[in-house]
Design a protein around this motif. Sequence first.
Motif, short mmCIF file in Angstrom:
data_model
loop_
_atom_site.label_atom_id
_atom_site.label_comp_id
_atom_site.label_asym_id
_atom_site.label_seq_id
_atom_site.Cartn_x
_atom_site.Cartn_y
_atom_site.Cartn_z
N ALA B 119 0.83 -1.20 0.00
CA ALA B 119 0.00 0.00 0.00
C ALA B 119 0.87 1.26 0.00
O ALA B 119 0.61 2.21 -0.75
CB ALA B 119 -0.93 0.00 1.21
N ALA B 120 1.91 1.26 0.83
CA ALA B 120 2.78 2.44 0.91
C ALA B 120 3.52 2.66 -0.40
O ALA B 120 3.68 3.81 -0.85
CB ALA B 120 3.77 2.28 2.07
N PHE B 121 3.95 1.58 -1.04
CA PHE B 121 4.66 1.72 -2.32
C PHE B 121 3.75 2.37 -3.36
O PHE B 121 4.14 3.33 -4.02
CB PHE B 121 5.15 0.35 -2.82
N PHE B 122 2.53 1.83 -3.50
CA PHE B 122 1.65 2.38 -4.52
C PHE B 122 1.14 3.77 -4.12
O PHE B 122 0.87 4.60 -4.99
CB PHE B 122 0.49 1.42 -4.80
N VAL B 153 7.79 10.94 1.41
CA VAL B 153 8.81 10.61 2.41
C VAL B 153 8.22 9.74 3.53
O VAL B 153 8.82 8.74 3.94
CB VAL B 153 9.43 11.91 2.97
N ILE B 154 7.02 10.11 4.00
CA ILE B 154 6.40 9.33 5.08
C ILE B 154 6.02 7.93 4.58
O ILE B 154 6.22 6.93 5.28
CB ILE B 154 5.17 10.07 5.65
N LEU B 155 5.50 7.85 3.36
CA LEU B 155 5.15 6.54 2.80
C LEU B 155 6.40 5.67 2.64
O LEU B 155 6.35 4.46 2.87
CB LEU B 155 4.42 6.72 1.46
N ALA B 156 7.51 6.29 2.23
CA ALA B 156 8.76 5.53 2.11
C ALA B 156 9.19 5.02 3.49
O ALA B 156 9.65 3.88 3.62
CB ALA B 156 9.85 6.40 1.49
N ALA B 157 9.03 5.85 4.51
CA ALA B 157 9.40 5.43 5.87
C ALA B 157 8.50 4.28 6.33
O ALA B 157 8.97 3.31 6.93
CB ALA B 157 9.30 6.61 6.83
N ILE B 158 7.20 4.39 6.06
CA ILE B 158 6.26 3.33 6.45
C ILE B 158 6.64 2.02 5.77
O ILE B 158 6.67 0.96 6.40
CB ILE B 158 4.82 3.74 6.09
N ALA B 159 6.94 2.09 4.47
CA ALA B 159 7.30 0.88 3.73
C ALA B 159 8.60 0.30 4.25
O ALA B 159 8.74 -0.92 4.40
CB ALA B 159 7.41 1.21 2.24
#
Lengths: 89, 190
Positions: B119-122, B153-159
Amino acid sequence: MSQLTTADEIALYLGGGLVLLGTVGVGLLEMIAGSPHPVSGEGQIVHEALVPLHIRSYIILLGLAIWGAYAVYKVVATTPETGQTRRTL
Amino acid sequence: MCEAAARPCGKRHMTSNIQTQLLGRNVSFAVSEVWLAYWLLFMRLIVGWWLLHAGLDKFLAWPFDASWFVGNAAQGTSVGPLVTMFSDGVLLTFTNIAVPVGQVLIGLGLVLGALTRLAAFFGGFMMVFFYFINGETGGWSHGVVTGELLGIVILAAIATLGAGRVLGIDAILVDTPFVERHPKLRYFIG
Protein backbone atom coordinates in the motif's frame (compact mmCIF):
# COMPACT_ATOMS: atom_id res chain seq x y z
CA MET A 1 24.19 -5.64 11.40
CA SER A 2 23.93 -6.74 7.76
CA GLN A 3 26.29 -5.40 5.12
CA LEU A 4 24.97 -2.94 2.58
CA THR A 5 24.87 -4.15 -0.99
CA THR A 6 25.68 -1.94 -3.97
CA ALA A 7 21.95 -1.57 -4.61
CA ASP A 8 21.40 -0.45 -1.00
CA GLU A 9 24.15 2.14 -1.34
CA ILE A 10 22.79 3.45 -4.64
CA ALA A 11 19.32 3.87 -3.12
CA LEU A 12 20.58 5.36 0.13
CA TYR A 13 23.17 7.74 -1.21
CA LEU A 14 22.38 8.42 -4.86
CA GLY A 15 18.58 8.33 -4.57
CA GLY A 16 18.40 10.26 -1.33
CA GLY A 17 21.27 12.50 -2.40
CA LEU A 18 19.47 13.60 -5.56
CA VAL A 19 16.25 14.34 -3.66
CA LEU A 20 18.22 16.39 -1.15
CA LEU A 21 20.20 18.10 -3.93
CA GLY A 22 16.99 19.12 -5.70
CA THR A 23 15.31 20.38 -2.54
CA VAL A 24 17.93 21.55 -0.03
CA GLY A 25 20.99 21.95 -2.27
CA VAL A 26 19.44 23.96 -5.07
CA GLY A 27 17.25 25.80 -2.55
CA LEU A 28 20.31 27.00 -0.63
CA LEU A 29 22.09 27.92 -3.87
CA GLU A 30 19.11 30.00 -4.98
CA MET A 31 19.01 31.78 -1.61
CA ILE A 32 22.70 32.58 -1.63
CA ALA A 33 23.42 33.31 -5.28
CA GLY A 34 20.22 33.20 -7.23
CA SER A 35 16.58 33.91 -6.80
CA PRO A 36 14.89 32.57 -3.66
CA HIS A 37 11.40 33.41 -4.99
CA PRO A 38 11.49 32.94 -8.75
CA VAL A 39 7.71 32.52 -8.90
CA SER A 40 4.99 34.69 -7.35
CA GLY A 41 2.21 33.30 -5.17
CA GLU A 42 0.01 33.25 -8.26
CA GLY A 43 2.51 31.10 -10.13
CA GLN A 44 3.88 33.84 -12.39
CA ILE A 45 7.60 33.84 -13.11
CA VAL A 46 9.12 36.89 -11.43
CA HIS A 47 12.84 36.14 -11.70
CA GLU A 48 14.77 33.64 -13.71
CA ALA A 49 16.01 30.94 -11.35
CA LEU A 50 19.73 30.13 -11.28
CA VAL A 51 18.87 26.46 -11.79
CA PRO A 52 15.87 26.21 -14.13
CA LEU A 53 12.83 24.80 -12.34
CA HIS A 54 12.40 21.95 -14.78
CA ILE A 55 16.02 20.86 -14.19
CA ARG A 56 15.33 20.94 -10.46
CA SER A 57 12.23 18.80 -11.03
CA TYR A 58 14.21 16.26 -13.02
CA ILE A 59 16.87 16.01 -10.28
CA ILE A 60 14.18 15.23 -7.66
CA LEU A 61 12.34 12.90 -10.05
CA LEU A 62 15.52 10.95 -10.73
CA GLY A 63 16.12 10.52 -6.99
CA LEU A 64 12.56 9.30 -6.42
CA ALA A 65 12.81 6.99 -9.45
CA ILE A 66 15.96 5.43 -7.98
CA TRP A 67 14.11 4.77 -4.71
CA GLY A 68 11.23 3.20 -6.63
CA ALA A 69 13.52 1.08 -8.78
CA TYR A 70 15.34 -0.09 -5.65
CA ALA A 71 12.03 -1.22 -4.08
CA VAL A 72 11.14 -3.19 -7.22
CA TYR A 73 14.65 -4.67 -7.39
CA LYS A 74 14.48 -5.84 -3.77
CA VAL A 75 11.19 -7.66 -4.38
CA VAL A 76 12.28 -9.23 -7.66
CA ALA A 77 15.87 -10.16 -6.91
CA THR A 78 16.16 -10.81 -3.18
CA THR A 79 14.42 -12.62 -0.34
CA PRO A 80 13.73 -10.75 2.89
CA GLU A 81 15.86 -11.56 5.89
CA THR A 82 14.07 -13.39 8.66
CA GLY A 83 13.60 -10.83 11.40
CA GLN A 84 13.90 -12.01 14.96
CA THR A 85 10.73 -11.18 16.82
CA ARG A 86 10.97 -10.50 20.52
CA ARG A 87 7.77 -11.03 22.39
CA THR A 88 8.17 -9.12 25.62
CA LEU A 89 4.78 -7.57 26.25
CA MET B 1 5.13 -6.93 43.74
CA CYS B 2 7.41 -4.89 41.55
CA GLU B 3 10.39 -5.30 43.87
CA ALA B 4 10.05 -9.06 43.89
CA ALA B 5 10.12 -9.07 40.10
CA ALA B 6 13.35 -7.03 40.24
CA ARG B 7 12.13 -4.55 37.67
CA PRO B 8 10.69 -1.04 37.78
CA CYS B 9 7.02 -0.65 38.62
CA GLY B 10 4.59 0.22 35.85
CA LYS B 11 4.51 -0.74 32.21
CA ARG B 12 7.77 -1.78 30.63
CA HIS B 13 9.42 1.00 28.67
CA MET B 14 12.28 -0.43 26.70
CA THR B 15 14.85 1.10 24.45
CA SER B 16 16.73 -0.48 21.59
CA ASN B 17 20.29 0.38 20.79
CA ILE B 18 20.73 1.01 17.10
CA GLN B 19 24.24 0.40 15.88
CA THR B 20 24.99 0.80 12.23
CA GLN B 21 27.10 2.63 9.68
CA LEU B 22 26.02 5.56 7.56
CA LEU B 23 28.24 7.44 5.12
CA GLY B 24 31.14 5.32 6.35
CA ARG B 25 30.78 6.40 9.96
CA ASN B 26 29.60 4.42 12.94
CA VAL B 27 26.20 5.50 14.16
CA SER B 28 24.89 4.48 17.55
CA PHE B 29 21.79 5.71 19.31
CA ALA B 30 19.05 4.51 21.62
CA VAL B 31 15.43 4.45 20.47
CA SER B 32 12.44 4.23 22.75
CA GLU B 33 10.56 1.21 21.46
CA VAL B 34 7.17 2.44 22.57
CA TRP B 35 7.63 5.82 20.87
CA LEU B 36 8.92 4.16 17.73
CA ALA B 37 5.82 1.95 17.58
CA TYR B 38 3.61 4.94 18.41
CA TRP B 39 4.94 7.13 15.61
CA LEU B 40 4.83 4.31 13.08
CA LEU B 41 1.17 3.79 13.90
CA PHE B 42 0.49 7.52 13.90
CA MET B 43 2.12 8.04 10.48
CA ARG B 44 0.17 5.10 9.08
CA LEU B 45 -3.16 6.39 10.35
CA ILE B 46 -2.63 9.99 9.24
CA VAL B 47 -1.37 9.18 5.74
CA GLY B 48 -3.85 6.31 5.42
CA TRP B 49 -6.78 8.58 6.20
CA TRP B 50 -5.38 11.22 3.80
CA LEU B 51 -5.58 8.75 0.92
CA LEU B 52 -8.74 6.96 2.07
CA HIS B 53 -10.53 10.30 2.33
CA ALA B 54 -9.33 11.35 -1.13
CA GLY B 55 -10.64 8.10 -2.60
CA LEU B 56 -13.99 8.10 -0.79
CA ASP B 57 -14.49 11.74 -1.70
CA LYS B 58 -14.25 10.84 -5.38
CA PHE B 59 -16.84 8.08 -4.97
CA LEU B 60 -19.19 10.43 -3.15
CA ALA B 61 -18.95 12.91 -6.04
CA TRP B 62 -19.09 10.18 -8.72
CA PRO B 63 -18.38 10.16 -11.68
CA PHE B 64 -14.73 11.02 -11.30
CA ASP B 65 -13.07 12.59 -14.31
CA ALA B 66 -9.27 12.85 -14.38
CA SER B 67 -9.11 14.02 -18.01
CA TRP B 68 -8.01 17.58 -17.23
CA PHE B 69 -5.39 16.49 -14.70
CA VAL B 70 -3.79 13.79 -16.87
CA GLY B 71 -4.29 15.86 -20.03
CA ASN B 72 -3.81 19.62 -19.95
CA ALA B 73 -2.35 19.86 -16.46
CA ALA B 74 0.23 17.12 -17.00
CA GLN B 75 1.31 18.44 -20.40
CA GLY B 76 4.79 19.96 -20.25
CA THR B 77 5.58 18.62 -16.79
CA SER B 78 8.43 16.20 -16.15
CA VAL B 79 5.98 13.29 -15.84
CA GLY B 80 3.88 14.55 -18.77
CA PRO B 81 5.18 12.17 -21.47
CA LEU B 82 3.98 9.20 -19.40
CA VAL B 83 0.83 10.66 -17.87
CA THR B 84 -0.69 12.25 -21.00
CA MET B 85 -0.90 8.80 -22.60
CA PHE B 86 -3.75 8.21 -20.14
CA SER B 87 -5.72 11.31 -21.18
CA ASP B 88 -8.24 9.69 -23.52
CA GLY B 89 -9.83 6.44 -24.62
CA VAL B 90 -9.59 3.25 -22.66
CA LEU B 91 -6.57 4.44 -20.67
CA LEU B 92 -8.55 7.45 -19.41
CA THR B 93 -11.40 5.14 -18.39
CA PHE B 94 -8.84 3.01 -16.57
CA THR B 95 -7.45 6.11 -14.81
CA ASN B 96 -10.91 7.33 -13.80
CA ILE B 97 -11.49 4.03 -12.01
CA ALA B 98 -7.96 3.18 -10.90
CA VAL B 99 -7.33 6.45 -9.06
CA PRO B 100 -10.33 6.38 -6.67
CA VAL B 101 -10.20 2.59 -6.24
CA GLY B 102 -6.45 2.73 -5.70
CA GLN B 103 -6.73 5.53 -3.17
CA VAL B 104 -9.39 3.68 -1.18
CA LEU B 105 -7.41 0.41 -1.18
CA ILE B 106 -4.15 2.15 -0.30
CA GLY B 107 -5.88 4.14 2.44
CA LEU B 108 -7.54 1.03 3.89
CA GLY B 109 -4.28 -0.91 3.71
CA LEU B 110 -2.49 1.79 5.67
CA VAL B 111 -5.22 2.41 8.23
CA LEU B 112 -5.72 -1.30 8.91
CA GLY B 113 -2.06 -2.20 8.52
CA ALA B 114 -2.85 -4.77 5.83
CA LEU B 115 -0.30 -5.35 3.04
CA THR B 116 1.21 -2.17 4.38
CA ARG B 117 4.39 -2.11 2.34
CA LEU B 118 2.49 -2.73 -0.89
CA ALA B 119 0.00 0.00 0.00
CA ALA B 120 2.78 2.44 0.91
CA PHE B 121 4.66 1.72 -2.32
CA PHE B 122 1.65 2.38 -4.52
CA GLY B 123 0.70 5.39 -2.38
CA GLY B 124 4.15 6.83 -3.02
CA PHE B 125 3.96 5.92 -6.71
CA MET B 126 0.66 7.75 -7.10
CA MET B 127 1.88 10.68 -5.04
CA VAL B 128 4.87 11.22 -7.36
CA PHE B 129 2.48 12.15 -10.17
CA PHE B 130 0.43 14.45 -7.93
CA TYR B 131 3.64 16.07 -6.66
CA PHE B 132 5.11 16.93 -10.04
CA ILE B 133 1.88 17.85 -11.83
CA ASN B 134 0.56 20.04 -9.01
CA GLY B 135 3.99 21.53 -8.32
CA GLU B 136 5.03 22.28 -11.87
CA THR B 137 1.67 23.62 -13.04
CA GLY B 138 1.81 26.01 -10.09
CA GLY B 139 5.42 26.93 -10.91
CA TRP B 140 6.48 25.55 -7.49
CA SER B 141 5.12 28.81 -6.11
CA HIS B 142 5.15 27.41 -2.57
CA GLY B 143 8.57 25.81 -2.92
CA VAL B 144 9.52 22.28 -3.92
CA VAL B 145 8.86 20.78 -0.49
CA THR B 146 5.10 20.34 -0.61
CA GLY B 147 2.56 18.15 1.17
CA GLU B 148 2.90 15.58 -1.59
CA LEU B 149 6.69 15.33 -1.19
CA LEU B 150 6.29 14.96 2.58
CA GLY B 151 3.70 12.27 1.85
CA ILE B 152 6.18 10.42 -0.34
CA VAL B 153 8.81 10.61 2.41
CA ILE B 154 6.40 9.33 5.08
CA LEU B 155 5.15 6.54 2.80
CA ALA B 156 8.76 5.53 2.11
CA ALA B 157 9.40 5.43 5.87
CA ILE B 158 6.26 3.33 6.45
CA ALA B 159 7.30 0.88 3.73
CA THR B 160 10.88 0.66 4.96
CA LEU B 161 10.09 0.19 8.62
CA GLY B 162 7.23 -2.26 8.16
CA ALA B 163 4.70 -0.23 10.10
CA GLY B 164 1.89 -2.75 9.53
CA ARG B 165 3.03 -4.93 12.39
CA VAL B 166 2.13 -2.20 14.87
CA LEU B 167 -1.47 -3.06 15.83
CA GLY B 168 -2.12 -3.99 12.22
CA ILE B 169 -3.39 -6.99 10.32
CA ASP B 170 0.12 -7.63 9.03
CA ALA B 171 1.13 -8.74 12.54
CA ILE B 172 -1.25 -11.66 12.03
CA LEU B 173 -0.42 -12.24 8.36
CA VAL B 174 3.32 -12.47 8.99
CA ASP B 175 2.87 -15.55 11.20
CA THR B 176 0.58 -17.45 8.83
CA PRO B 177 1.90 -20.71 7.31
CA PHE B 178 1.21 -19.29 3.84
CA VAL B 179 3.61 -16.39 4.38
CA GLU B 180 6.15 -18.74 5.97
CA ARG B 181 6.01 -20.88 2.83
CA HIS B 182 6.32 -17.79 0.59
CA PRO B 183 8.88 -15.56 2.32
CA LYS B 184 8.87 -13.01 -0.49
CA LEU B 185 5.41 -11.97 0.68
CA ARG B 186 7.12 -10.32 3.64
CA TYR B 187 8.11 -7.59 1.20
CA PHE B 188 4.42 -6.72 0.79
CA ILE B 189 3.26 -6.96 4.36
CA GLY B 190 4.58 -4.78 7.13
